[in-house]
Design a protein around this motif. Structure first.
Motif, PDB file in Angstrom:
ATOM      1  N   SER A 158      -6.597   9.392  -2.222  1.00  0.00           N
ATOM      2  CA  SER A 158      -6.008   8.527  -1.210  1.00  0.00           C
ATOM      3  C   SER A 158      -4.591   8.960  -0.878  1.00  0.00           C
ATOM      4  N   GLY A 159      -4.417   9.420   0.341  1.00  0.00           N
ATOM      5  CA  GLY A 159      -3.082   9.819   0.774  1.00  0.00           C
ATOM      6  C   GLY A 159      -2.201   8.643   1.118  1.00  0.00           C
ATOM      7  N   GLU A 160      -2.791   7.632   1.789  1.00  0.00           N
ATOM      8  CA  GLU A 160      -1.942   6.527   2.246  1.00  0.00           C
ATOM      9  C   GLU A 160      -2.664   5.203   2.387  1.00  0.00           C
ATOM     10  N   HIS A 161      -3.988   5.155   2.193  1.00  0.00           N
ATOM     11  CA  HIS A 161      -4.699   3.881   2.381  1.00  0.00           C
ATOM     12  C   HIS A 161      -4.781   3.048   1.105  1.00  0.00           C
ATOM     13  N   GLY A 162      -4.630   3.683  -0.024  1.00  0.00           N
ATOM     14  CA  GLY A 162      -4.720   2.958  -1.282  1.00  0.00           C
ATOM     15  C   GLY A 162      -6.128   2.944  -1.849  1.00  0.00           C
ATOM     16  N   ILE A 163      -6.240   2.313  -3.007  1.00  0.00           N
ATOM     17  CA  ILE A 163      -7.493   2.323  -3.766  1.00  0.00           C
ATOM     18  C   ILE A 163      -8.314   1.062  -3.474  1.00  0.00           C
ATOM     19  N   GLY A 194       1.836   5.107   4.629  1.00  0.00           N
ATOM     20  CA  GLY A 194       2.362   6.362   5.147  1.00  0.00           C
ATOM     21  C   GLY A 194       2.518   6.276   6.648  1.00  0.00           C
ATOM     22  N   THR A 218       0.808  -1.220   0.000  1.00  0.00           N
ATOM     23  CA  THR A 218       0.000   0.000   0.000  1.00  0.00           C
ATOM     24  C   THR A 218       0.842   1.271   0.000  1.00  0.00           C
TER      25      THR A 218
END
Lengths: 470, 470
Positions: free
Chosen positions: A426-431, A164, A161
């Motif tokens: 999405s900053g850091e969780h993913g799609i 972050g 992922t």
């Protein structure tokens, strides 16, 4: 194993599992059953009660060679594979259906090597982020990426992922800490990409391509990650403000200073009130919004002086926290907001250019009014990453599992507000599966075509994690 | 421009140039001629005298739309394109033959935006690295990647090669400073990839894939790069040692400390002697090997004390240099070694795990003896990147343009020594045409296949920079 390849009489998951038992009996496998139902979900998609239907098949390879065997057998039978770490993802990237094979990295959990001299660790993907740091700490070293799930998530999942965390503005996201990878590709081959040195430019950067690819390009079976010396000092500053707006504006004052904190967390008024209500703390008595800051490194007094002056000038009441108070504050930040059973909730994970953070917070009341919900957020302010929370009290008699459209509509409005200021969905969780529609709003058609072309180049049969990420 | 597309009567470069003149007369183009002969080479491949044959065609588009036009026209005629920045590359990545079209970024040289609040700059690819830093300096900001060519190389070229430099161990290579890109793809489409925030995970990371791709995937026409506050303090330490081996060993003492200098340059005995001979300096009088170190940031006195103690314990004679002396030392480091006309030379650019640097230096005498040449190196010691130099005095009557095989054989032996300790054939210069054979020694066949599959996915006709990098 027989000399000639076994020709499967039928295709599909049953035939695959028969072949695994015949050809690779040493690999532990769970057949689809109620026992595997949890593998149909991740931490972001799990229903309040797991259904009692059957989950997917789940294999627990213990070596890279076993992963290769599984991939080859799955390809033979046209069964798609879902790679899975700890299942702590929030976007549905590791969810699987009953006709799929989950390849769990739970048995691939060895810390192969720690080299202080090379500033690297070599790990298998199933190693917990926390386990690596426990091993490093006595050596005076640490692994920087720190997603909120760090105690329970795996390095492999973090890589999938491009996780972050809080310290990214100073130390970078997971990508910046991954130097080399061993990956099983869709044809079952095992490749090593990257370098054990910080530099290295031999052709296309496959390491960066695999990082953040959510398991659609291959299965990571080994990683060489960058480790760093623990900072010589750490210090926590709290900066309370009279209003959410004043606190959000003050983020710019940090940027304008020459201090780059390791962590800058921004908590708005509803968040502080929610923490106080859940934990019995008294944060709201100190102000209506909080910038909770960790400084680290050399010159900690100089850093403290410069940043305190900048924040005070921006209207903050600044306090250097004692170690004990700092620990309490960080614990409140981490586990403070409780998602009570009497509310519906929707979470979020947008990122925006730093200068637009205040604008996003300023827009929350209008979104809340429009949909009749509450909207608040915690922000990793150093890198523009916000985690909004939409909530609505469940009226008597309503189904807790069926939030009204207003909750999700409000969450979507926050995402669109982020896109409108040049941000990302999405900053850091993913799609995963959850954000595919939103990703389609952000990415141009030609960009999605290019991503799919790359996917097809490495996995032409669509073996790995179909329907995710892209 | 006519409403219906012009059907070219012939294919090939002449027909392409006719179409450019007819359909895009505003784009400045040089036809193949002696005038363009320099575009057949880069800084690493130029012969001592440029031949007086014809070079390639060269176009100077001034907007992204003009790049798109050129790409579409070149595709129509099956003419391959070589993207080119300042031509300062050392591996032949930007060299072109007489049947190719060079697309120069020289006119795409605008600094579009500097945003201190977002800590980003938006630039066109032809902006010189130095020009960006000149613009940033008065704002108290800087762009970190600092290849030795920074005064004369472009940001676009730095991106194409994922350029390194001196400060990479602390601030990362070019990839870590590139947040978003605008790229013209092989079908002429213009795509934007990446984010203006530090975080962002929407599908595959195309930004990282384009960075370092040496122009084989697309033409970068815009870049959003990360900028940082200038350090509050900088300080230069010199650490001289009695032998090359003692100096190389002391690199480990820096790693074992908690100080992470912004620059750690290691110069061995032949290098110091070469500088003294060329510049009239007296470095060798101070020792036989030098670690030249720059510290920066807060707590500069604490950093100095801790590192000085570590280096002194490792046998160094340490001195904190005055500003004037520091400037002299860095200037000697940068331009010191002169490549005299009376020697043949071969350069290098390997990277190895940090703990193996000393081993590489220890192997130089044996390689020198085996081939009857001199071998020395300067190392960016913080990231394991060495620049070896093989030299041999040209005997009377020999052709300066025809070094004997021993020179290149020795250079190859240094590269193989690096590979043998887990290193790479190119730390920061790239593969281009010069290092394709060596890259093939490093990369497994399956990795090269995967790289080619990705190339073909984005550029199926092989329009961009064929024969380079992969």
């Amino acid at each position: 194993m027989s000399a000639a390849p076994v020709i499967a009489p039928t295709t599909g998951l049953d035939a695959l599992l028969d072949d695994v038992r015949a050809e690779a009996p040493h690999i532990e496998v769970l057949r689809p059953s109620a026992e595997t139902a949890a593998f149909a979900f991740d931490a972001g998609t799990a229903p309040r009660q797991v259904s009692d239907g059957d989950g997917p098949a789940v294999a627990f390879p213990a070596t890279p060679a076993e992963v290769q065997q599984l991939v080859r057998l799955a390809a033979r039978h046209g069964v798609s594979i879902v790679p899975r770490g700890a299942g702590t993802g929030l976007s549905g990237g590791a969810t699987a259906s009953a006709d799929q094979l989950v390849v769990s990295t739970a048995r691939l959990d060895r810390i192969v090597e720690v080299s202080p001299a090379d500033e690297v660790a070599v790990v298998e993907p199933g190693v917990l982020n926390a386990a690596l740091n426990e091993r490093l700490d006595p050596l005076g070293l640490f692994y920087a990426p720190d997603p909120a799930s760090w105690r329970i998530s795996t390095i492999g999942g973090n890589i999938a992922t491009n996780a972050g965390g809080l310290r990214c503005a100073k130390y970078g996201v997971t990508r910046e800490s991954v130097l080399a990878l061993d990956v099983v590709l869709a044809d079952g081959s095992l490749v090593s990409v990257g370098h054990r040195s910080i530099k290295g430019v031999t052709g296309l950067d496959l390491v960066s391509l695999f990082v953040g690819s959510e398991g659609v390009l291959g299965i990571v079976v080994g990683a060489t990650v960058r480790i760093r010396p623990l900072p010589v000092a750490r210090r926590t500053l709290s900066a309370f403000f009279a209003t959410t707006a004043a606190g959000a504006d003050a983020i710019g004052a940090i940027t304008a200073s020459r201090v780059r904190p390791s962590v800058i967390e921004f908590l708005d008024q509803p968040t502080l009130e929610g923490i106080d209500a859940a934990q019995g703390s008294g944060l709201r008595d100190r102000g209506a919004a909080l910038l909770l800051i960790e400084l680290d490194g050399f010159g900690i007094d100089e850093q403290t002086a410069e940043l305190s002056a900048a924040l005070t000038a921006a209207g903050a009441h600044v306090r250097v926290e004692s170690d004990a108070d700092a620990e309490t504050l960080w614990e409140l930040r981490r586990s403070g907001r409780r998602f009570d059973d009497d509310h519906w909730f929707a979470g979020g994970d947008v990122a925006v250019p730093k200068s637009r953070i205040a604008e996003i917070f300023a827009g929350f009341p209008a979104i809340a009014d429009r949909h009749g919900v509450s909207v608040s957020a915690v922000a990793h302010a150093g890198d523009g990453n916000l985690h909004p929370v939409i909530s609505l009290r469940i009226p008597p008699g309503a189904d807790p599992a069926l939030p009204p459209a207003a909750v999700h509509d409000a969450a979507d409005d926050v995402v669109r507000a982020a896109l409108a200021v040049g941000g990302t969905v999405s900053g850091e969780h993913g799609i995963g599966t959850v954000k595919r529609d939103l990703a389609a709003e952000e990415l141009a058609v030609r960009v999605r075509e290019a991503q799919l072309a790359l996917k097809n180049a490495l996995d032409p049969a669509g073996l790995f994690n179909p329907g995710k990420a892209l």
